[in-house]
Scaffold this motif. Structure first.
Motif, PDB file in Angstrom:
ATOM      1  N   LEU A   1       0.817  -1.210   0.000  1.00  0.00           N
ATOM      2  CA  LEU A   1       0.000   0.000   0.000  1.00  0.00           C
ATOM      3  C   LEU A   1       0.850   1.258   0.000  1.00  0.00           C
ATOM      4  O   LEU A   1       0.525   2.239  -0.678  1.00  0.00           O
ATOM      5  N   SER A   2       1.942   1.256   0.737  1.00  0.00           N
ATOM      6  CA  SER A   2       2.771   2.460   0.805  1.00  0.00           C
ATOM      7  C   SER A   2       3.460   2.735  -0.527  1.00  0.00           C
ATOM      8  O   SER A   2       3.374   3.845  -1.068  1.00  0.00           O
ATOM      9  N   ILE A   3       4.129   1.711  -1.080  1.00  0.00           N
ATOM     10  CA  ILE A   3       4.828   1.907  -2.353  1.00  0.00           C
ATOM     11  C   ILE A   3       3.830   2.091  -3.490  1.00  0.00           C
ATOM     12  O   ILE A   3       3.971   2.987  -4.335  1.00  0.00           O
ATOM     13  N   GLY A   4       2.792   1.227  -3.506  1.00  0.00           N
ATOM     14  CA  GLY A   4       1.784   1.343  -4.556  1.00  0.00           C
ATOM     15  C   GLY A   4       1.040   2.662  -4.486  1.00  0.00           C
ATOM     16  O   GLY A   4       0.714   3.260  -5.526  1.00  0.00           O
ATOM     17  N   GLY A   5       0.751   3.139  -3.280  1.00  0.00           N
ATOM     18  CA  GLY A   5       0.064   4.424  -3.139  1.00  0.00           C
ATOM     19  C   GLY A   5       0.885   5.572  -3.673  1.00  0.00           C
ATOM     20  O   GLY A   5       0.360   6.472  -4.349  1.00  0.00           O
ATOM     21  N   VAL A   6       2.188   5.551  -3.373  1.00  0.00           N
ATOM     22  CA  VAL A   6       3.060   6.611  -3.878  1.00  0.00           C
ATOM     23  C   VAL A   6       3.104   6.591  -5.402  1.00  0.00           C
ATOM     24  O   VAL A   6       3.006   7.631  -6.069  1.00  0.00           O
ATOM     25  N   PHE A   7       3.237   5.390  -5.977  1.00  0.00           N
ATOM     26  CA  PHE A   7       3.292   5.293  -7.428  1.00  0.00           C
ATOM     27  C   PHE A   7       1.958   5.707  -8.061  1.00  0.00           C
ATOM     28  O   PHE A   7       1.936   6.393  -9.089  1.00  0.00           O
ATOM     29  N   LEU A   8       0.843   5.288  -7.447  1.00  0.00           N
ATOM     30  CA  LEU A   8      -0.470   5.641  -7.988  1.00  0.00           C
ATOM     31  C   LEU A   8      -0.686   7.158  -7.941  1.00  0.00           C
ATOM     32  O   LEU A   8      -1.207   7.748  -8.900  1.00  0.00           O
ATOM     33  N   LEU A   9      -0.271   7.771  -6.837  1.00  0.00           N
ATOM     34  CA  LEU A   9      -0.388   9.227  -6.738  1.00  0.00           C
ATOM     35  C   LEU A   9       0.444   9.911  -7.815  1.00  0.00           C
ATOM     36  O   LEU A   9       0.006  10.888  -8.447  1.00  0.00           O
ATOM     37  N   PHE A  10       1.633   9.379  -8.034  1.00  0.00           N
ATOM     38  CA  PHE A  10       2.489   9.938  -9.081  1.00  0.00           C
ATOM     39  C   PHE A  10       1.825   9.778 -10.452  1.00  0.00           C
ATOM     40  O   PHE A  10       1.839  10.702 -11.273  1.00  0.00           O
ATOM     41  N   ALA A  11       1.242   8.600 -10.708  1.00  0.00           N
ATOM     42  CA  ALA A  11       0.606   8.346 -12.008  1.00  0.00           C
ATOM     43  C   ALA A  11      -0.583   9.278 -12.228  1.00  0.00           C
ATOM     44  O   ALA A  11      -0.774   9.815 -13.326  1.00  0.00           O
ATOM     45  N   VAL A  12      -1.386   9.503 -11.168  1.00  0.00           N
ATOM     46  CA  VAL A  12      -2.542  10.397 -11.298  1.00  0.00           C
ATOM     47  C   VAL A  12      -2.087  11.829 -11.551  1.00  0.00           C
ATOM     48  O   VAL A  12      -2.615  12.514 -12.448  1.00  0.00           O
ATOM     49  N   CYS A  13      -1.115  12.283 -10.772  1.00  0.00           N
ATOM     50  CA  CYS A  13      -0.610  13.654 -10.957  1.00  0.00           C
ATOM     51  C   CYS A  13      -0.027  13.840 -12.351  1.00  0.00           C
ATOM     52  O   CYS A  13      -0.251  14.862 -13.013  1.00  0.00           O
ATOM     53  N   PHE A  14       0.713  12.832 -12.811  1.00  0.00           N
ATOM     54  CA  PHE A  14       1.305  12.920 -14.141  1.00  0.00           C
ATOM     55  C   PHE A  14       0.222  12.944 -15.218  1.00  0.00           C
ATOM     56  O   PHE A  14       0.321  13.706 -16.192  1.00  0.00           O
ATOM     57  N   SER A  15      -0.818  12.115 -15.037  1.00  0.00           N
ATOM     58  CA  SER A  15      -1.900  12.064 -16.025  1.00  0.00           C
ATOM     59  C   SER A  15      -2.634  13.398 -16.099  1.00  0.00           C
ATOM     60  O   SER A  15      -2.933  13.900 -17.195  1.00  0.00           O
ATOM     61  N   VAL A  16      -2.933  13.984 -14.938  1.00  0.00           N
ATOM     62  CA  VAL A  16      -3.627  15.278 -14.923  1.00  0.00           C
ATOM     63  C   VAL A  16      -2.758  16.355 -15.563  1.00  0.00           C
ATOM     64  O   VAL A  16      -3.227  17.159 -16.382  1.00  0.00           O
ATOM     65  N   TYR A  17      -1.482  16.342 -15.217  1.00  0.00           N
ATOM     66  CA  TYR A  17      -0.568  17.328 -15.804  1.00  0.00           C
ATOM     67  C   TYR A  17      -0.472  17.159 -17.311  1.00  0.00           C
ATOM     68  O   TYR A  17      -0.536  18.138 -18.075  1.00  0.00           O
ATOM     69  N   GLN A  18      -0.333  15.909 -17.759  1.00  0.00           N
ATOM     70  CA  GLN A  18      -0.206  15.652 -19.182  1.00  0.00           C
ATOM     71  C   GLN A  18      -1.493  16.010 -19.923  1.00  0.00           C
ATOM     72  O   GLN A  18      -1.444  16.539 -21.046  1.00  0.00           O
ATOM     73  N   TYR A  19      -2.648  15.748 -19.293  1.00  0.00           N
ATOM     74  CA  TYR A  19      -3.931  16.089 -19.915  1.00  0.00           C
ATOM     75  C   TYR A  19      -4.038  17.596 -20.119  1.00  0.00           C
ATOM     76  O   TYR A  19      -4.409  18.068 -21.199  1.00  0.00           O
ATOM     77  N   GLN A  20      -3.722  18.363 -19.058  1.00  0.00           N
ATOM     78  CA  GLN A  20      -3.795  19.816 -19.165  1.00  0.00           C
ATOM     79  C   GLN A  20      -2.779  20.346 -20.180  1.00  0.00           C
ATOM     80  O   GLN A  20      -3.080  21.263 -20.954  1.00  0.00           O
ATOM     81  N   ARG A  21      -1.619  19.742 -20.177  1.00  0.00           N
ATOM     82  CA  ARG A  21      -0.573  20.196 -21.098  1.00  0.00           C
ATOM     83  C   ARG A  21      -0.971  19.959 -22.550  1.00  0.00           C
ATOM     84  O   ARG A  21      -0.769  20.825 -23.410  1.00  0.00           O
ATOM     85  N   GLU A  22      -1.546  18.802 -22.826  1.00  0.00           N
ATOM     86  CA  GLU A  22      -1.949  18.499 -24.200  1.00  0.00           C
ATOM     87  C   GLU A  22      -3.136  19.366 -24.618  1.00  0.00           C
ATOM     88  O   GLU A  22      -3.216  19.808 -25.764  1.00  0.00           O
ATOM     89  N   LYS A  23      -4.036  19.610 -23.664  1.00  0.00           N
ATOM     90  CA  LYS A  23      -5.180  20.455 -23.973  1.00  0.00           C
ATOM     91  C   LYS A  23      -4.716  21.871 -24.297  1.00  0.00           C
ATOM     92  O   LYS A  23      -5.183  22.501 -25.269  1.00  0.00           O
ATOM     93  N   GLU A  24      -3.790  22.381 -23.499  1.00  0.00           N
ATOM     94  CA  GLU A  24      -3.253  23.711 -23.768  1.00  0.00           C
ATOM     95  C   GLU A  24      -2.511  23.740 -25.105  1.00  0.00           C
ATOM     96  O   GLU A  24      -2.554  24.741 -25.836  1.00  0.00           O
ATOM     97  N   TYR A  25      -1.864  22.655 -25.420  1.00  0.00           N
ATOM     98  CA  TYR A  25      -1.147  22.586 -26.699  1.00  0.00           C
ATOM     99  C   TYR A  25      -2.129  22.682 -27.880  1.00  0.00           C
ATOM    100  O   TYR A  25      -1.878  23.424 -28.853  1.00  0.00           O
ATOM    101  N   LYS A  26      -3.257  21.984 -27.794  1.00  0.00           N
ATOM    102  CA  LYS A  26      -4.238  22.033 -28.884  1.00  0.00           C
ATOM    103  C   LYS A  26      -4.917  23.398 -28.966  1.00  0.00           C
ATOM    104  O   LYS A  26      -5.234  23.890 -30.055  1.00  0.00           O
ATOM    105  N   ILE A  27      -5.149  24.014 -27.806  1.00  0.00           N
ATOM    106  CA  ILE A  27      -5.713  25.370 -27.807  1.00  0.00           C
ATOM    107  C   ILE A  27      -4.741  26.333 -28.458  1.00  0.00           C
ATOM    108  O   ILE A  27      -5.136  27.221 -29.242  1.00  0.00           O
ATOM    109  N   ASP A  28      -3.445  26.154 -28.140  1.00  0.00           N
ATOM    110  CA  ASP A  28      -2.427  27.014 -28.761  1.00  0.00           C
ATOM    111  C   ASP A  28      -2.404  26.844 -30.278  1.00  0.00           C
ATOM    112  O   ASP A  28      -2.192  27.818 -31.022  1.00  0.00           O
TER     113      ASP A  28
END
Length: 489
Positions: A16-43
Motif C-alpha cells: 500500500l505504501s509503495i503502490g500508493g506513492v506510485f499511484l499518486l504519481f501516475a494520477v498527478c502525471f496524467s492530470v498534468y499531461q492532460y492539461q498540457r496536451e489540452k493547452e497545446y491544442k488550444i495554442d
C-alpha cells in the motif's frame, strides 16, 4: 498463525505504501499531461486564427481595415465554417463585424478577456464564451494592429470540443503500466514478506527454545536480504554454541574440581581417623600425620582459590572491570611476583632475568616504562602462575628469562611477553592443551608436585581480559616458552 498474519500485514503495508506513492504519481502525471496536451491544442487553434488575422491585415493593409466593402469581400473569399471576424478599436467599440451589418448595436467589447489580453500583450484568446448577439458559444482569438484589434472566432461546436480534448491514449497506457507495475510490486513484496516470515519463524523458534532445522536457512534468498538473514542466523548459532560451551566448561569444572578435592579430602580424613583410632600413637608419627593433613589442606585451599579466580574471570563484566582499571607498572608487578617466589626459585636453582624494551632518548638508550591500564592483582596472577608453573614442572632448569617487546596489530599497540625456561619441556602434542582447565601431562606426577591444574587456565583467561592471547611453544634447545600479549588500551 501469528507469523503468517504478521507477514501478510507487512506485505500489505509495504504494497500500500509503495503502490500508493506510485499511484499518486501516475494520477498527478496524467492530470498534468492532460492539461498540457489540452493547452497545446488550444495554442494550435489560437495560432491558426492568429495567422488568419495577420493574413487579413497583410492583404487589406492597416489603413483599409475600416473599409466595410473590402472587409466583407475578404471574409467571404477566405471563409471558414462558422468563422466570425470583427474589427474593434482601442476603446472596445466594434467598427466592423462579419455577422452584423450594424456594429453599433453590439455594445462595447473593452472588458472582453481576449480584448484585454490583446491590448496588453498584442494578442489573446477566450475559450467557450457565449456571444451576446448570436447567443452561440465561440472560441475567440484577437490580435492588435496599431489602434485596431482584429478578432476571429469560431463556434465552440461538438467537433471543436473533441478536437480540443486531449488524446486519452496515454491515459490508457498509464493505466496499463500501473497495473503491470502493481503486479510486479505485489510479487516482489510477497517474496520479501515470505522470506521475512522465514526469518521470523526462526526467531520465534529460537526464542521458545524449539528444535531448529537448517531447512529455514536453505529457503532464504540469495541476495542482500538473504545475506543479512544468514548473518543473523550465524550469530545466533555462535551465541548458542558459546552458551553451550560455557555450560560444558562449568560442568567440567565442577566435575574436575570434585575429583581433585576428593583426593586431599580422603587423605585428611584417613590421617585424622588414624590419629583418633590410635590415641597411644607415637608423637613423631602423629606429628607426621598432622603435617600431611596440613599439606593436603593447603592444596585444597590453593585449588579453591584458583577456582574462585577462574569463576571471577568468567563472570567479569568487561565494562565494569575497565571502569575500575588504573595505570599499572608491569615491571613492579613482575618484581613482586619474583620476590614472593625467590626462595622456591633459589631452592630449584633457577635464576630469573628481565629484559624490557629500550628507546633512544637524547642520544642514549633508555628502558621503556612498561605500563598498562588494568588491575594489579589480575596482572600479578598472570606472572605468578607462570613462575609457579616453571618452579613445579621445569625440573633441572637453571634460568627463567622474561622478555618484553612492543608490537602492533591491526592498528592496536601491545606489549608482548615471552617467559622461557630451559627445563625438559614437553611433547609437542601437549602444547595446544596446557591452557585447558585441569589438563595434566602426567596426572600422578602433577599431584605429587602440588599443582592444581588451573594455573595456566587462569593465565589464559586473565590475558584475554586484557584483549590479548596466550600461546605455548617449545624453547629452542629445550624448555617451555609461554608467550602472551597485553593491550596497551
Amino acid at each position: 498463525m501469528a507469523t503468517t498474519l504478521r507477514s501478510k500485514s507487512f506485505q500489505r503495508n509495504l504494497l500500500l505504501s509503495i503502490g500508493g506513492v506510485f499511484l499518486l504519481f501516475a494520477v498527478c502525471f496524467s492530470v498534468y499531461q492532460y492539461q498540457r496536451e489540452k493547452e497545446y491544442k488550444i495554442d494550435i487553434l489560437h495560432s491558426r486564427l492568429q495567422m488568419y488575422n495577420y493574413e487579413m491585415v497583410q492583404t487589406l493593409g492597416e489603413d483599409s481595415l475600416n473599409n466595410g466593402r473590402l472587409f466583407r469581400d475578404y471574409v467571404k473569399r477566405h471563409s471558414m465554417e462558422g468563422l466570425r471576424v470583427s474589427i474593434i478599436d482601442r476603446d472596445g467599440r466594434v467598427i466592423l463585424d462579419s455577422y452584423d451589418a450594424n456594429p453599433d448595436s453590439l455594445g462595447n467589447h473593452l472588458q472582453r478577456t481576449e480584448i484585454q489580453q490583446a491590448l496588453r500583450d498584442g494578442n489573446g484568446y477566450d475559450i467557450k464564451r457565449l456571444s451576446q448577439s448570436t447567443h452561440e458559444t465561440y472560441f475567440y482569438s484577437a490580435t492588435r494592429f496599431g489602434d485596431v484589434i482584429v478578432r476571429a472566432a469560431v463556434p465552440y461546436s461538438a467537433e471543436l470540443t473533441r478536437s480540443l480534448q486531449a488524446d486519452n491514449t496515454y491515459i490508457y497506457f498509464a493505466i496499463a503500466l500501473t497495473l503491470l507495475l502493481g503486479v510486479v510490486l505485489y510479487l516482489s513484496t510477497r517474496r520479501i514478506s515470505r522470506h521475512i516470515g522465514y526469518l521470523r519463524e526462526f526467531a520465534v523458534k529460537a526464542e521458545e527454545g524449539e528444535e531448529i532445522d537448517h531447512e529455514l536457512e536453505r529457503r532464504l534468498p540469495d541476495d542482500e536480504l538473504g545475506d543479512i538473514s544468514h548473518t543473523i542466523i550465524m550469530l545466533y548459532w555462535k551465541l548458542r554454541h558459546s552458551e553451550e560451551d560455557k555450560v560444558r566448561i562449568k560442568r567440567q569444572l565442577t566435575q574436575n574440581a570434585a575429583h581433585e578435592l576428593k583426593t586431599p579430602a580422603a587423605s585428611i580424613h584417613g590421617y585424622l581417623e588414624s590419629i583418633l583410632d590410635h590415641p597411644d600413637m607415637p608423637e613423631d608419627k602423629k606429628k607426621h600425620f598432622l603435617e600431611r593433613c596440613y599439606a593436603q589442606s593447603e592444596r585444597m585451599s590453593k585449588l579453591l582459590q584458583d577456582m574462585s579466580a577462574l569463576t571471577k574471570l568468567d563472570e567479569m563484566d568487561d565494562r565494569h572491570s575497565r571502569d575500575n582499571y588504573h595505570p599499572v607498572n608491569v615491571l613492579q608487578v613482575i618484581q613482586s611476583a619474583l620476590d614472593d617466589t625467590a626462595l622456591q626459585l633459589h631452592d630449584k636453582g633457577i635464576t630469573p632475568s628481565i629484559q624490557l624494551p629500550r628507546r633512544m632518548v637524547n642520544g642514549q638508550w633508555s628502558t621503556v616504562n612498561v605500563e598498562v591500564v588494568g588491575d594489579a592483582s589480575l596482572l600479578y596472577s598472570i606472572f605468578r602462575n607462570i613462575i609457579d608453573n616453571a618452579i613445579a614442572y621445569a625440573t633441572g632448569a637453571s634460568r627463567l628469562a622474561m622478555v618484553c617487546k612492543e608490537t602492533e596489530s591491526e592498528g592496536r599497540h601491545f606489549y608482548e611477553f615471552q617467559i622461557s625456561d630451559n627445563g625438559p619441556g614437553m611433547e609437542p602434542k601437549h602444547l595446544d592443551h596446557i591452557f585447558e582447565r585441569f589438563y595434566r601431562i602426567d596426572k600422578g606426577r602433577s599431584r605429587k608436585l602440588g599443582g592444581t591444574g588451573l594455573g595456566l587456565a587462569i593465565v589464559k583467561n586473565a590475558v584475554a581480559a586484557y584483549g590479548g592471547t596466550a600461546t605455548a611453544q617449545l624453547t629452542p634447545g629445550g624448555g617451555l616458552t609461554i608467550r602472551f600479549t597485553l593491550a596497551r588500551f
